[in-house]
Design a protein around this motif. Structure first.
Motif, PDB file in Angstrom:
ATOM      1  N   GLU A 190      -7.144 -21.954 -28.972  1.00  0.00           N
ATOM      2  CA  GLU A 190      -5.777 -21.506 -28.699  1.00  0.00           C
ATOM      3  C   GLU A 190      -5.125 -22.450 -27.700  1.00  0.00           C
ATOM      4  O   GLU A 190      -5.751 -22.912 -26.740  1.00  0.00           O
ATOM      5  CB  GLU A 190      -5.802 -20.086 -28.138  1.00  0.00           C
ATOM      6  N   GLU A 191      -3.860 -22.754 -27.940  1.00  0.00           N
ATOM      7  CA  GLU A 191      -3.153 -23.707 -27.076  1.00  0.00           C
ATOM      8  C   GLU A 191      -2.786 -23.107 -25.721  1.00  0.00           C
ATOM      9  O   GLU A 191      -2.566 -23.831 -24.760  1.00  0.00           O
ATOM     10  CB  GLU A 191      -1.889 -24.199 -27.789  1.00  0.00           C
ATOM     11  N   ASP A 192      -2.701 -21.784 -25.647  1.00  0.00           N
ATOM     12  CA  ASP A 192      -2.243 -21.156 -24.403  1.00  0.00           C
ATOM     13  C   ASP A 192      -3.391 -20.642 -23.536  1.00  0.00           C
ATOM     14  O   ASP A 192      -3.186 -19.794 -22.669  1.00  0.00           O
ATOM     15  CB  ASP A 192      -1.270 -20.006 -24.721  1.00  0.00           C
ATOM     16  N   ILE A 193      -4.618 -21.154 -23.757  1.00  0.00           N
ATOM     17  CA  ILE A 193      -5.743 -20.736 -22.909  1.00  0.00           C
ATOM     18  C   ILE A 193      -5.528 -21.258 -21.490  1.00  0.00           C
ATOM     19  O   ILE A 193      -5.270 -22.450 -21.286  1.00  0.00           O
ATOM     20  CB  ILE A 193      -7.077 -21.268 -23.471  1.00  0.00           C
ATOM     21  N   ARG A 194      -5.611 -20.376 -20.528  1.00  0.00           N
ATOM     22  CA  ARG A 194      -5.422 -20.766 -19.124  1.00  0.00           C
ATOM     23  C   ARG A 194      -6.767 -21.206 -18.546  1.00  0.00           C
ATOM     24  O   ARG A 194      -7.762 -20.486 -18.609  1.00  0.00           O
ATOM     25  CB  ARG A 194      -4.855 -19.589 -18.320  1.00  0.00           C
ATOM     26  N   LEU A 195      -6.785 -22.403 -17.981  1.00  0.00           N
ATOM     27  CA  LEU A 195      -8.014 -22.977 -17.442  1.00  0.00           C
ATOM     28  C   LEU A 195      -8.037 -22.850 -15.927  1.00  0.00           C
ATOM     29  O   LEU A 195      -7.040 -23.113 -15.254  1.00  0.00           O
ATOM     30  CB  LEU A 195      -8.139 -24.443 -17.853  1.00  0.00           C
ATOM     31  N   ASN A 196      -9.187 -22.469 -15.410  1.00  0.00           N
ATOM     32  CA  ASN A 196      -9.388 -22.353 -13.973  1.00  0.00           C
ATOM     33  C   ASN A 196      -9.406 -23.753 -13.353  1.00  0.00           C
ATOM     34  O   ASN A 196     -10.080 -24.656 -13.843  1.00  0.00           O
ATOM     35  CB  ASN A 196     -10.724 -21.625 -13.731  1.00  0.00           C
ATOM     36  N   GLU A 197      -8.661 -23.951 -12.262  1.00  0.00           N
ATOM     37  CA  GLU A 197      -8.554 -25.289 -11.646  1.00  0.00           C
ATOM     38  C   GLU A 197      -9.909 -25.781 -11.155  1.00  0.00           C
ATOM     39  O   GLU A 197     -10.226 -26.968 -11.257  1.00  0.00           O
ATOM     40  CB  GLU A 197      -7.559 -25.240 -10.477  1.00  0.00           C
ATOM     41  N   ARG A 198     -10.721 -24.878 -10.626  1.00  0.00           N
ATOM     42  CA  ARG A 198     -12.038 -25.283 -10.109  1.00  0.00           C
ATOM     43  C   ARG A 198     -12.947 -25.699 -11.268  1.00  0.00           C
ATOM     44  O   ARG A 198     -13.683 -26.690 -11.163  1.00  0.00           O
ATOM     45  CB  ARG A 198     -12.672 -24.135  -9.327  1.00  0.00           C
ATOM     46  N   GLU A 199     -12.898 -24.960 -12.366  1.00  0.00           N
ATOM     47  CA  GLU A 199     -13.693 -25.319 -13.541  1.00  0.00           C
ATOM     48  C   GLU A 199     -13.249 -26.678 -14.086  1.00  0.00           C
ATOM     49  O   GLU A 199     -14.076 -27.509 -14.467  1.00  0.00           O
ATOM     50  CB  GLU A 199     -13.548 -24.243 -14.618  1.00  0.00           C
TER      51      GLU A 199
END
Length: 279
Positions: free
Chosen positions: A187-196
């Protein structure tokens, strides 16, 4: 000494450059013969009719294309020859494009192009001009009664020896599966954790190196060759059961990233430090 698989000329505008085409790869596939398990007798395959089981001679075989279940259009050899692409001894350049515009998915088989007798100057001129422009050539050619799309480009690897032109046959656009036809795309709108994200970038950086093709080996092929050699010498092997894969296990992404970085650091600490070369 490799032999050319094709002789012809690169053609663009009013310029013709006689060239020779060489295979750039030599497959190292291990081939097995089918044998009868009880006594090692070699198995021979026969062509038989599906209807009556009778063996069919090669002279009686023709080509057929299935247009509907169990309904075929038969094509005679002379009809096939009539529609073969016109055999030419030319590689016709149609366009010059940026290499970065070509998705590597389109590449099929690589070849080397070398100048034929008396074509050294024209060949070098094309090679140097392509290097300076940063462009590669899209061309069409006929090889073994089949028309190919191809890309011609200068060999750019400093490790590959002398500079020369290479040719890679390519797939046509309708032969490549479009990504949008696939199921389960991310999915294009997956929010990614900045630390990850930061740890993933750090992991990539930790594993980054210069590409050295000679350090990557076909380990499976070598194990097969070792097995063949050992069995030929009379050794026996006990087949170990393959452990079942655990499915459905949920991965803790952060924990996996941390463990990966820790493993790389431990491995790096155990390696002897490289000596700096004297200038």
């Amino acid at each position: 000494m490799p032999r050319p698989v094709w002789n012809g000329a690169i053609s663009f505008g009013l310029i013709n450059i006689p060239v020779k085409l060489y295979n750039a790869v030599k497959r190292k596939t291990i081939h097995f013969q089918q044998l009868r398990a009880s006594d090692g007798c070699k198995i021979r395959l026969k062509r038989v009719c599906e209807t009556d089981g009778a063996e069919v001679a090669n002279t009686e075989i023709t080509k057929g294309y299935e247009v509907s279940p169990d309904r075929y259009v038969m094509i005679r050899p002379e009809e096939m020859e009539a529609v073969y692409p016109k055999t030419t001894r030319r590689i016709d350049i149609e366009d010059f494009v940026q290499l970065t515009q070509i998705d590597p998915m389109y590449y099929e088989r690589p070849y080397y192009l070398t100048p034929d007798k008396g074509a050294g100057k024209a060949y070098s001129l094309l090679l140097k001009a392509m290097e300076k422009s940063g462009k590669v050539a899209i061309a069409k050619m006929v090889l073994r009664n089949k028309q190919y799309l191809a890309v011609i480009r200068p060999s750019h690897s400093a490790r590959s020896g002398p500079k020369l032109l290479t040719l890679s046959t390519m797939l046509f656009a309708d032969e490549v599966v479009k990504p949008e036809e696939l199921e389960g795309l991310p999915e294009e709108d997956i929010r990614l954790n900045e630390r990850e994200m930061a740890m993933a970038e750090q992991l990539i950086q930790s594993l980054s190196a210069e590409f050295e093709p000679q350090k990557y080996e076909d380990e499976y092929r070598q194990r097969i060759l070792d097995l063949i050699e050992s069995k030929a010498e009379g050794q026996t092997f006990a087949v170990q059961p393959v452990p079942e894969k655990q499915q459905g296990k949920v991965i803790d992404l952060m924990a996996a990233l941390e463990a990966s970085l820790a493993a790389i650091e431990t491995k790096s600490e155990g390696k002897p430090k490289r000596k700096k070369r004297a200038k």
